[in-house]
Design a protein around this motif. Structure first.
Motif, short mmCIF file in Angstrom:
data_model
loop_
_atom_site.label_atom_id
_atom_site.label_comp_id
_atom_site.label_asym_id
_atom_site.label_seq_id
_atom_site.Cartn_x
_atom_site.Cartn_y
_atom_site.Cartn_z
N LYS A 1 -54.80 0.02 65.17
CA LYS A 1 -54.89 -0.40 66.54
C LYS A 1 -54.98 -1.75 67.09
O LYS A 1 -54.69 -2.17 68.31
N ARG A 2 -55.54 -2.63 66.24
CA ARG A 2 -55.63 -3.96 66.60
C ARG A 2 -53.90 -4.48 67.00
O ARG A 2 -53.93 -5.58 67.48
N TYR A 3 -53.06 -3.65 66.52
CA TYR A 3 -51.56 -4.27 66.82
C TYR A 3 -50.97 -3.25 67.83
O TYR A 3 -50.47 -2.15 67.76
N CYS A 4 -51.51 -3.45 69.35
CA CYS A 4 -50.98 -2.63 70.22
C CYS A 4 -50.95 -0.96 70.04
O CYS A 4 -50.02 -0.34 70.20
N ASN A 5 -52.14 -0.66 69.64
CA ASN A 5 -52.44 0.80 69.36
C ASN A 5 -51.46 1.68 68.65
O ASN A 5 -50.91 2.48 68.64
N GLY A 6 -51.39 0.48 67.28
CA GLY A 6 -50.46 1.21 66.29
C GLY A 6 -49.17 1.17 66.47
O GLY A 6 -48.20 1.94 65.65
N CYS A 7 -48.44 0.40 67.34
CA CYS A 7 -47.18 0.44 67.56
C CYS A 7 -46.26 -0.23 66.77
O CYS A 7 -44.89 -0.07 66.68
N PHE A 8 -46.76 -0.89 65.76
CA PHE A 8 -45.91 -1.63 64.91
C PHE A 8 -45.83 -0.92 63.72
O PHE A 8 -45.61 -1.00 62.37
N ALA A 9 -46.61 0.38 63.57
CA ALA A 9 -46.80 1.24 62.58
C ALA A 9 -45.72 1.72 61.86
O ALA A 9 -44.61 2.48 62.70
N SER A 10 -45.63 2.25 60.50
CA SER A 10 -44.57 3.07 60.06
C SER A 10 -44.20 4.19 60.48
O SER A 10 -43.12 4.37 60.78
N GLY A 11 -45.30 4.94 60.70
CA GLY A 11 -45.37 6.23 61.19
C GLY A 11 -44.65 6.53 62.44
O GLY A 11 -43.54 7.06 62.52
N ILE A 12 -44.99 6.18 63.41
CA ILE A 12 -44.26 6.31 65.04
C ILE A 12 -42.90 5.71 65.01
O ILE A 12 -42.06 6.43 65.57
N ASN A 13 -42.73 4.59 64.33
CA ASN A 13 -41.40 4.08 64.37
C ASN A 13 -40.40 4.77 63.38
O ASN A 13 -39.36 5.12 63.87
N PHE A 14 -40.92 5.60 62.39
CA PHE A 14 -40.12 6.53 61.86
C PHE A 14 -39.83 7.59 62.55
O PHE A 14 -38.66 8.09 62.52
N ALA A 15 -40.94 8.19 63.15
CA ALA A 15 -40.51 9.52 64.10
C ALA A 15 -39.50 9.06 64.93
O ALA A 15 -38.74 9.94 65.59
N ALA A 16 -39.52 7.93 65.74
CA ALA A 16 -38.67 7.43 66.77
C ALA A 16 -37.20 7.36 66.17
O ALA A 16 -36.33 7.82 66.90
N SER A 17 -37.20 6.82 64.87
CA SER A 17 -35.92 6.68 64.21
C SER A 17 -35.38 8.01 63.95
O SER A 17 -34.17 7.87 64.00
N LEU A 18 -36.08 8.87 63.78
CA LEU A 18 -35.40 10.45 63.33
C LEU A 18 -34.83 10.98 64.82
O LEU A 18 -33.69 11.74 64.49
N VAL A 19 -35.65 10.72 65.95
CA VAL A 19 -35.02 11.18 67.21
C VAL A 19 -33.38 10.49 67.27
O VAL A 19 -32.40 11.28 67.43
N SER A 20 -32.99 9.09 67.05
CA SER A 20 -31.85 8.75 67.23
C SER A 20 -30.87 9.04 66.06
O SER A 20 -29.67 9.48 66.17
N LEU A 21 -31.41 9.27 64.94
CA LEU A 21 -30.85 10.07 63.53
C LEU A 21 -30.36 11.21 63.90
O LEU A 21 -28.82 11.47 64.00
N PHE A 22 -30.97 12.26 64.26
CA PHE A 22 -30.42 13.56 64.79
C PHE A 22 -29.64 13.65 65.96
O PHE A 22 -28.54 14.26 66.08
N TYR A 23 -30.01 13.04 67.14
CA TYR A 23 -29.32 13.40 68.31
C TYR A 23 -28.41 12.46 68.48
O TYR A 23 -27.32 12.57 69.28
N GLY A 24 -28.29 11.16 67.43
CA GLY A 24 -26.86 10.54 67.76
C GLY A 24 -25.65 11.04 66.96
O GLY A 24 -24.64 11.08 67.14
N GLU A 25 -26.17 12.30 66.17
CA GLU A 25 -25.22 13.04 65.52
C GLU A 25 -23.80 12.34 64.87
O GLU A 25 -23.01 12.81 64.80
#
Length: 469
Positions: free
Chosen positions: A339-363
């Motif tokens: 959380k010391r980094y903008c509530n975890g916004c540099f974390a592997s997890g949330i950015n992996f989840a976001a990347s999966l959105v563009s992976l699948f929906y980018g088709e």
């Protein structure tokens, strides 16, 4: 920590799935460049790849990464959830509209583009390196310099210290927060400090006791390229990438980085002349094996894919991810230490989840995938660069030019962020691609015990089932 035995079992299963995937590919691809030939016995297939085609593909990798990286930088950290100006996420309707300030933009939008749009470099101009391309460039350089296929801990440390500025020696001034700018962040910076100040070697530089940032995003944007050096053989690609990944990452962050490595290795089995979407999803499902079922990264993959198959709009899935993981920390996703980094916004997890959105929906469409990744939120340039590079490799330089209906610069300035390279750091994607092909040459003969057909200028790579290596 996952046991070494569990990791080995996942790799064995991965080899089995890769063999099955290649057999399916053999049914839809002819015996042409990039084709998979089915041989006897049926647990072995041969991947036949034109070296000339691979130059075009590696050029496409660097070009696609650069387009996506610089486009994603327009919206980097604009939207990270929560209250205030950075809470309401972008949607597809924001493409082409005014860019909003990032969390560190002090009320000023990106200076790359006033609107949320593609950032291009025309012929005669020069692409600049960034954290999505520069350490991969270093790793490729080190493999070539040492004429090896597996980098040692000492080679990694010495390469980092030779080519990366310290915060005290950096000539780049200060960032928006007033800190010295050396283009390293979170876990990369921690690892660099451990190397330079304590002489520490990987993998100790990612040990949680030494590096509390081991679950941050860093490794998943610096190691994908190892997959391209072992086409169709993710087991070997994972061996190559094992130490570079664990220079900065452990647990979920390392597994996610391995997921990307596997996808890049299996990208060589995709036939770009037929529908890319089903092939892309197929290799993603194989790469899913790298994520232990109990891990939050595996649950993120399964959730996004399920929502995609159910027809839920991508913006709604992204919003659900924010609530599910960044707010409620479900599936064991604990960001307390981050959380010391903008509530975890540099974390592997949330950015992996976001990347999966563009992976699948980018088709499988490079233009649409980069758009979605750029709008998805958080550290948006990183997922954009990952998929821009992967899809750029799949369709090659010529495919990118066709997709965007234009030509692009092929020059690359590594000295924008790093140091110590020839020609004042000015390189070209073509030369970088040729260097990459020479690494695959060495990989095919030394690690794969396979063949370079000098007459036809192709690699013949055996993809084996789990009973043979």
């Amino acid at each position: 920590m996952e046991s070494k035995e569990a990791t080995q079992m996942r790799v064995i299963y991965l080899i089995f799935l890769t063999s099955a995937l290649s057999l399916m590919a053999a049914c839809q691809m002819g015996a042409a460049s990039g084709a998979v030939e089915a041989n006897e016995p049926q647990d072995k297939q041969q991947l036949v790849i034109s070296r000339a085609d691979y130059v075009d593909k590696l050029h496409g990798f660097w070009l696609g990464q650069s387009i996506a990286n610089w486009t994603g930088l327009v919206t980097e950290m604009d939207k990270i959830g929560g209250d205030g100006p950075h809470g309401q996420f972008y949607t597809r309707h924001d493409w082409g509209k005014a860019d909003q300030p990032s969390i560190w933009g002090q009320g000023v939008p990106s200076d790359l583009s006033a609107t949320i749009d593609f950032v291009f470099k025309d012929p005669g101009e020069v692409w600049g390196s960034d954290d999505d391309t520069d350490i991969e460039y270093i790793y490729q350089h080190l493999l070539d310099k040492h004429q090896t296929t597996i980098l040692t801990a000492e080679q990694i440390r010495d390469g980092w210290l030779t080519h990366i500025y310290s915060e005290t020696s950096s000539p780049f001034g200060v960032d928006d927060a007033g800190n010295a700018e050396n283009f390293l962040w979170v876990s990369n910076q921690r690892a660099f400090d451990l190397m330079s100040e304590q002489g520490m070697l990987p993998p100790q530089t990612s040990e949680p006791a030494n590096n509390p940032d081991y679950e941050m995003i860093d490794a998943q944007l610096t190691t994908e390229i190892f997959g391209l050096f072992a086409p169709g053989r993710p087991d070997i690609a994972l061996e190559m990438a094992y130490l570079p990944i664990r220079t900065t990452a452990r647990e979920n962050a390392a597994w996610v980085a391995e997921f990307y490595v596997v996808m890049h290795s299996l990208a060589a089995t995709i036939d770009s002349k037929t529908a890319i979407k089903p092939q892309l999803i197929a290799i993603a499902d194989v790469a899913r094996v790298q994520l232990p079922n109990a891990s939050y990264s595996a649950k993120m993959y399964d959730f996004v894919k399920q929502q995609y198959l159910a027809g839920v709009p991508w913006e709604e899935v992204r919003d659900q991810l924010y609530v599910k993981y960044q707010l409620n920390q479900q599936d064991g996703y604990d960001i307390t230490a981050q959380k010391r980094y903008c509530n975890g916004c540099f974390a592997s997890g949330i950015n992996f989840a976001a990347s999966l959105v563009s992976l699948f929906y980018g088709e499988g469409d490079i233009v649409e995938t980069i758009k979605i990744a750029t709008l998805a939120g958080w550290d948006s340039d990183n997922p954009a660069a990952t998929w821009g590079g992967l899809l750029g490799f799949i369709i090659g330089k010529q495919g990118i030019e066709s997709a965007f209906q234009r030509q692009f610069a092929d020059k690359f300035n590594i000295h924008r962020t790093r140091k110590g390279f020839d020609n004042d750091g000015i390189d070209s994607f073509n030369r970088m691609a040729l260097e990459g092909v020479s690494i695959v040459d060495r990989m095919v003969t030394q690690q794969m015990a396979d063949d370079i057909d000098e007459q036809q200028q192709v690699w013949r790579i055996t993809i084996a089932g789990p009973t043979s290596k």
